[in-house]
Scaffold this motif. Structure first.
Motif, PDB file in Angstrom:
ATOM      1  N   PHE A 110       0.937  -1.122  -0.048  1.00  0.00           N
ATOM      2  CA  PHE A 110      -0.124   0.038  -0.062  1.00  0.00           C
ATOM      3  C   PHE A 110       0.788   1.307   0.002  1.00  0.00           C
ATOM      4  N   ASP A 111       0.449   2.098  -0.878  1.00  0.00           N
ATOM      5  CA  ASP A 111       1.117   3.422  -0.801  1.00  0.00           C
ATOM      6  C   ASP A 111      -0.033   4.468  -0.138  1.00  0.00           C
ATOM      7  N   VAL A 112       0.189   5.069   1.034  1.00  0.00           N
ATOM      8  CA  VAL A 112      -0.700   6.025   1.682  1.00  0.00           C
ATOM      9  C   VAL A 112      -0.069   7.369   1.909  1.00  0.00           C
ATOM     10  N   ILE A 132       1.849   2.960  11.488  1.00  0.00           N
ATOM     11  CA  ILE A 132       0.629   2.809  10.798  1.00  0.00           C
ATOM     12  C   ILE A 132       0.255   1.580  10.594  1.00  0.00           C
ATOM     13  N   SER A 133      -0.955   1.118  10.605  1.00  0.00           N
ATOM     14  CA  SER A 133      -1.282  -0.129  10.355  1.00  0.00           C
ATOM     15  C   SER A 133      -2.742   0.174   9.500  1.00  0.00           C
ATOM     16  N   ILE A 134      -2.844  -1.050   8.550  1.00  0.00           N
ATOM     17  CA  ILE A 134      -4.008  -1.249   7.685  1.00  0.00           C
ATOM     18  C   ILE A 134      -4.753  -2.270   7.843  1.00  0.00           C
ATOM     19  N   LEU A 135      -6.024  -2.201   7.869  1.00  0.00           N
ATOM     20  CA  LEU A 135      -7.010  -3.424   8.370  1.00  0.00           C
ATOM     21  C   LEU A 135      -8.085  -3.384   7.405  1.00  0.00           C
ATOM     22  N   SER A 136      -8.558  -4.593   7.078  1.00  0.00           N
ATOM     23  CA  SER A 136      -9.579  -4.914   6.386  1.00  0.00           C
ATOM     24  C   SER A 136     -10.293  -5.963   7.148  1.00  0.00           C
ATOM     25  N   SER A 137     -11.845  -5.614   7.653  1.00  0.00           N
ATOM     26  CA  SER A 137     -12.586  -6.504   8.229  1.00  0.00           C
ATOM     27  C   SER A 137     -11.752  -6.975   9.567  1.00  0.00           C
ATOM     28  N   ASP A 138     -11.256  -5.987  10.137  1.00  0.00           N
ATOM     29  CA  ASP A 138     -10.125  -6.380  11.380  1.00  0.00           C
ATOM     30  C   ASP A 138      -9.202  -7.406  11.297  1.00  0.00           C
ATOM     31  N   VAL A 139      -8.929  -7.469   9.990  1.00  0.00           N
ATOM     32  CA  VAL A 139      -7.665  -8.484   9.795  1.00  0.00           C
ATOM     33  C   VAL A 139      -6.613  -7.425   9.448  1.00  0.00           C
ATOM     34  N   THR A 145       5.966   2.237   9.609  1.00  0.00           N
ATOM     35  CA  THR A 145       6.338   3.237  10.461  1.00  0.00           C
ATOM     36  C   THR A 145       6.808   4.651   9.672  1.00  0.00           C
ATOM     37  N   VAL A 146       6.244   5.620  10.298  1.00  0.00           N
ATOM     38  CA  VAL A 146       6.780   7.029   9.826  1.00  0.00           C
ATOM     39  C   VAL A 146       7.683   7.620  10.851  1.00  0.00           C
ATOM     40  N   PRO A 147       8.811   8.488  10.324  1.00  0.00           N
ATOM     41  CA  PRO A 147       9.732   8.967  11.135  1.00  0.00           C
ATOM     42  C   PRO A 147       9.167  10.068  11.936  1.00  0.00           C
ATOM     43  N   ALA A 148       9.628  10.386  13.018  1.00  0.00           N
ATOM     44  CA  ALA A 148       9.384  11.629  13.836  1.00  0.00           C
ATOM     45  C   ALA A 148       9.289  12.766  13.152  1.00  0.00           C
ATOM     46  N   PHE A 149       8.590  13.746  13.381  1.00  0.00           N
ATOM     47  CA  PHE A 149       8.382  14.810  12.679  1.00  0.00           C
ATOM     48  C   PHE A 149       7.817  16.153  13.657  1.00  0.00           C
ATOM     49  N   VAL A 150       8.234  17.242  13.327  1.00  0.00           N
ATOM     50  CA  VAL A 150       7.527  18.646  14.134  1.00  0.00           C
ATOM     51  C   VAL A 150       6.387  19.192  13.215  1.00  0.00           C
ATOM     52  N   HIS A 151       5.437  19.413  13.949  1.00  0.00           N
ATOM     53  CA  HIS A 151       4.254  20.048  13.073  1.00  0.00           C
ATOM     54  C   HIS A 151       4.082  21.532  13.666  1.00  0.00           C
ATOM     55  N   GLY A 152       4.512  22.241  12.504  1.00  0.00           N
ATOM     56  CA  GLY A 152       4.486  23.800  12.876  1.00  0.00           C
ATOM     57  C   GLY A 152       3.115  24.365  13.093  1.00  0.00           C
ATOM     58  N   LYS A 153       3.074  25.480  13.490  1.00  0.00           N
ATOM     59  CA  LYS A 153       1.669  26.426  13.675  1.00  0.00           C
ATOM     60  C   LYS A 153       1.276  26.539  12.485  1.00  0.00           C
ATOM     61  N   GLY A 187     -15.901  -3.279  -3.336  1.00  0.00           N
ATOM     62  CA  GLY A 187     -14.760  -3.060  -3.009  1.00  0.00           C
ATOM     63  C   GLY A 187     -14.065  -3.421  -1.493  1.00  0.00           C
ATOM     64  N   LEU A 188     -12.837  -3.685  -1.298  1.00  0.00           N
ATOM     65  CA  LEU A 188     -12.182  -4.155  -0.274  1.00  0.00           C
ATOM     66  C   LEU A 188     -12.380  -2.897   0.734  1.00  0.00           C
ATOM     67  N   PRO A 189     -12.925  -3.053   1.864  1.00  0.00           N
ATOM     68  CA  PRO A 189     -13.190  -2.034   3.266  1.00  0.00           C
ATOM     69  C   PRO A 189     -11.773  -1.937   3.810  1.00  0.00           C
ATOM     70  N   LEU A 190     -11.373  -0.859   4.105  1.00  0.00           N
ATOM     71  CA  LEU A 190      -9.965  -0.567   4.638  1.00  0.00           C
ATOM     72  C   LEU A 190     -10.078   0.612   5.878  1.00  0.00           C
ATOM     73  N   THR A 191      -9.412   0.224   7.022  1.00  0.00           N
ATOM     74  CA  THR A 191      -9.224   1.284   8.088  1.00  0.00           C
ATOM     75  C   THR A 191      -8.000   1.705   8.151  1.00  0.00           C
TER      76      THR A 191
END
Length: 252
Positions: A110-112, A132-139, A145-153, A187-191
């Motif tokens: 997956f590319d998210v 980050i995790s992707i689930l389909s029907s709780d599977v 993993t995304v590296p650490a970052f600073v979220h500016g104002k 389609g495939l449901p995703l969370t």
């Protein structure tokens, strides 16, 4: 012959006590042995119940004062900084492949892209590495993993990552649910779930780190028929942000 008259007793003089009668009566004996009554001073003893009530009163008063101070401090903080929690949106999701073998082994890619928005004018957020995790029907069909970052104002940051799963073994019931979802015509449901820790910075002030969990559902994608990745529909995606506060051994 003249008779002589002899006085029978000497007359008692004024102020002299008469001889007591013999034998003494019971009342005279009791009065002689009975001690003189002297009232004793009364010492008031403080009961345990009174001490307990006093302790409870001061304890409740202290708690109320602390709550009042916390309320005043919170009000002042809100008026100064007007804090708002960040918001998240899944702006893009592409599925390159998703294969489930007969032995219930999963391979996927997956590319998210997730958009994170900080609406605060005076507060910035510093994020730890985000899982980050992707689930389909709780599977679970993919983790990254995304590296650490600073979220500016007043800033919007795009979080992009590729999630690849190779040889991920599923339980038999998980494989059955995933096969059923893959056959769906809608389609495939995703969370998409994100979980990390974040701290806020307000000038020289820094808050302790708190846990944050983002859950985005309402995403659907069709399985790719060739080498071209399938683009998911994210127009109905909604993300909920939950902040977790840890108090000693409990997480709220």
């Amino acid at each position: 012959m003249t008779d002589r008259v002899y006085p029978s007793a000497k007359p008692a003089t004024n102020g002299a006590a008469a001889n007591p009668a013999f034998p003494a009566t019971k009342a005279q004996l009791y009065g002689a042995t009975r001690p003189t009554y002297r009232p004793q001073p009364h010492h008031r003893r403080r009961s345990k119940r009174g001490c307990c009530c006093t302790f409870c009163f001061w304890l409740i008063l202290t708690v109320l004062v602390l709550l009042l101070l916390i309320g005043v401090a919170g009000t002042v903080f809100y008026l100064l900084y007007r804090p708002h929690r960040p918001s998240f949106t899944v702006t893009s999701l592409k599925l390159s492949y998703l294969n489930l073998t007969s032995s219930s082994t999963l391979n996927s890619r997956f590319d998210v892209t997730v958009s994170a928005t900080n609406p605060n004018k005076k507060i910035l957020f510093a994020y730890d590495p985000t899982s980050i995790s992707i689930l389909s029907s709780d599977v679970d069909v993919g983790d990254g993993t995304v590296p650490a970052f600073v979220h500016g104002k007043k800033n919007t940051t795009l979080i992009k990552t590729s999630i690849v799963s190779t040889g991920h073994a599923l339980q038999s019931d998980e494989a059955s649910r995933l096969k059923s979802s893959m056959k769906s015509k809608n389609g495939l449901p995703l969370t998409v779930n994100l979980e990390t820790k974040v701290k806020a910075k307000m000038g020289k002030l820094k808050s302790p780190k708190v846990g944050i969990r983002v859950s985005c559902d309402g995403i659907r994608v069709t399985l790719p028929s060739g080498k071209k990745p399938a683009t998911a529909s994210t127009s109905n995606a909604k993300c909920n942000v939950d902040v977790k506060f840890k108090i000693w051994k409990w997480t709220v």
